[in-house]
Scaffold this motif. Structure first.
Motif, mmCIF file in Angstrom:
data_model
loop_
_atom_site.group_PDB
_atom_site.id
_atom_site.type_symbol
_atom_site.label_atom_id
_atom_site.label_comp_id
_atom_site.label_asym_id
_atom_site.label_seq_id
_atom_site.Cartn_x
_atom_site.Cartn_y
_atom_site.Cartn_z
ATOM 1 N N PHE A 84 -2.160 -5.799 7.860
ATOM 2 C CA PHE A 84 -2.646 -5.150 6.640
ATOM 3 C C PHE A 84 -3.351 -6.154 5.751
ATOM 4 O O PHE A 84 -4.398 -5.863 5.168
ATOM 5 N N ARG A 85 -2.783 -7.337 5.622
ATOM 6 C CA ARG A 85 -3.425 -8.374 4.805
ATOM 7 C C ARG A 85 -4.808 -8.710 5.352
ATOM 8 O O ARG A 85 -5.757 -8.845 4.589
ATOM 9 N N GLN A 86 -4.921 -8.855 6.680
ATOM 10 C CA GLN A 86 -6.213 -9.170 7.286
ATOM 11 C C GLN A 86 -7.211 -8.036 7.094
ATOM 12 O O GLN A 86 -8.417 -8.277 6.998
ATOM 13 N N ALA A 87 -6.719 -6.799 7.025
ATOM 14 C CA ALA A 87 -7.588 -5.635 6.820
ATOM 15 C C ALA A 87 -7.942 -5.437 5.347
ATOM 16 O O ALA A 87 -8.694 -4.524 5.008
ATOM 17 N N GLY A 88 -7.382 -6.279 4.470
ATOM 18 C CA GLY A 88 -7.669 -6.167 3.042
ATOM 19 C C GLY A 88 -6.874 -5.078 2.342
ATOM 20 O O GLY A 88 -7.260 -4.602 1.274
ATOM 21 N N ILE A 89 -5.750 -4.678 2.939
ATOM 22 C CA ILE A 89 -4.893 -3.654 2.343
ATOM 23 C C ILE A 89 -3.690 -4.340 1.701
ATOM 24 O O ILE A 89 -2.928 -5.037 2.377
ATOM 25 N N ASP A 90 -3.535 -4.169 0.399
ATOM 26 C CA ASP A 90 -2.402 -4.744 -0.331
ATOM 27 C C ASP A 90 -1.147 -3.945 -0.013
ATOM 28 O O ASP A 90 -1.176 -2.712 -0.043
ATOM 29 N N VAL A 91 -0.045 -4.628 0.271
ATOM 30 C CA VAL A 91 1.213 -3.971 0.612
ATOM 31 C C VAL A 91 2.203 -4.199 -0.521
ATOM 32 O O VAL A 91 2.522 -5.343 -0.860
ATOM 33 N N TYR A 92 2.692 -3.092 -1.095
ATOM 34 C CA TYR A 92 3.640 -3.135 -2.208
ATOM 35 C C TYR A 92 5.009 -2.684 -1.731
ATOM 36 O O TYR A 92 5.128 -1.883 -0.808
ATOM 37 N N HIS A 93 6.034 -3.190 -2.408
ATOM 38 C CA HIS A 93 7.412 -2.942 -1.984
ATOM 39 C C HIS A 93 8.154 -2.055 -2.979
ATOM 40 O O HIS A 93 8.118 -2.286 -4.187
ATOM 41 N N ASP A 94 8.810 -1.040 -2.447
ATOM 42 C CA ASP A 94 9.778 -0.249 -3.205
ATOM 43 C C ASP A 94 10.742 0.357 -2.203
ATOM 44 O O ASP A 94 10.344 1.157 -1.366
ATOM 45 N N ASP A 95 11.999 -0.044 -2.265
ATOM 46 C CA ASP A 95 12.998 0.530 -1.362
ATOM 47 C C ASP A 95 14.123 1.193 -2.147
ATOM 48 O O ASP A 95 15.192 1.424 -1.628
#
Length: 128
Positions: A84-95
């Protein structure tokens, strides 16, 4: 996030009033939320591709093709996180919550942190 497309791994039919999946690769659908000027403009869902062992990049490619800018997850492995990082997609966390609408609203309000390397899962559903 002011403008872009957010993806949320979702159970069953998804949508803003649906529930999140605990691990992105095992969700039924992805809820896609289009945002413009910090406001929700449109919501759609797309089916997840089959997740088989070692096939963690299929959802990465699917969401990149859908022009997703941000992903909200409760759990993810290192390989897809890097994808995802390489694709330019920011990943956010909420569990902490399973309802989709509040986590999307938290992202729009700037209350979600980016997913860090020390939060990744060891694979499967073994997320902390």
């Amino acid at each position: 996030m002011k403008t872009g497309r957010i993806a949320v791994p979702s159970m069953e039919k998804g949508g803003l009033d649906g529930q999140r999946s605990g691990h992105f690769g095992h969700c039924d659908v992805f809820t896609l939320v289009d945002v413009e000027d910090g406001k929700i403009k449109q919501v759609a869902t797309i089916a997840n591709h089959a997740h088989v062992h070692g096939g963690c990049m299929a959802p990465v490619n699917l969401l990149a093709e859908q022009k997703v800018n941000a992903l909200i997850v409760g759990g993810i492995g290192m390989r897809p996180l890097m994808g995802f990082r390489q694709a330019g997609i920011d990943v956010y966390h909420d569990d902490t919550r399973i309802d989709i609408r509040p986590v999307v609203e938290d992202l729009l309000a700037g209350r979600l942190a980016m997913f860090s390397d020390d939060q990744v899962c060891g694979g499967g559903n073994h997320c902390s």
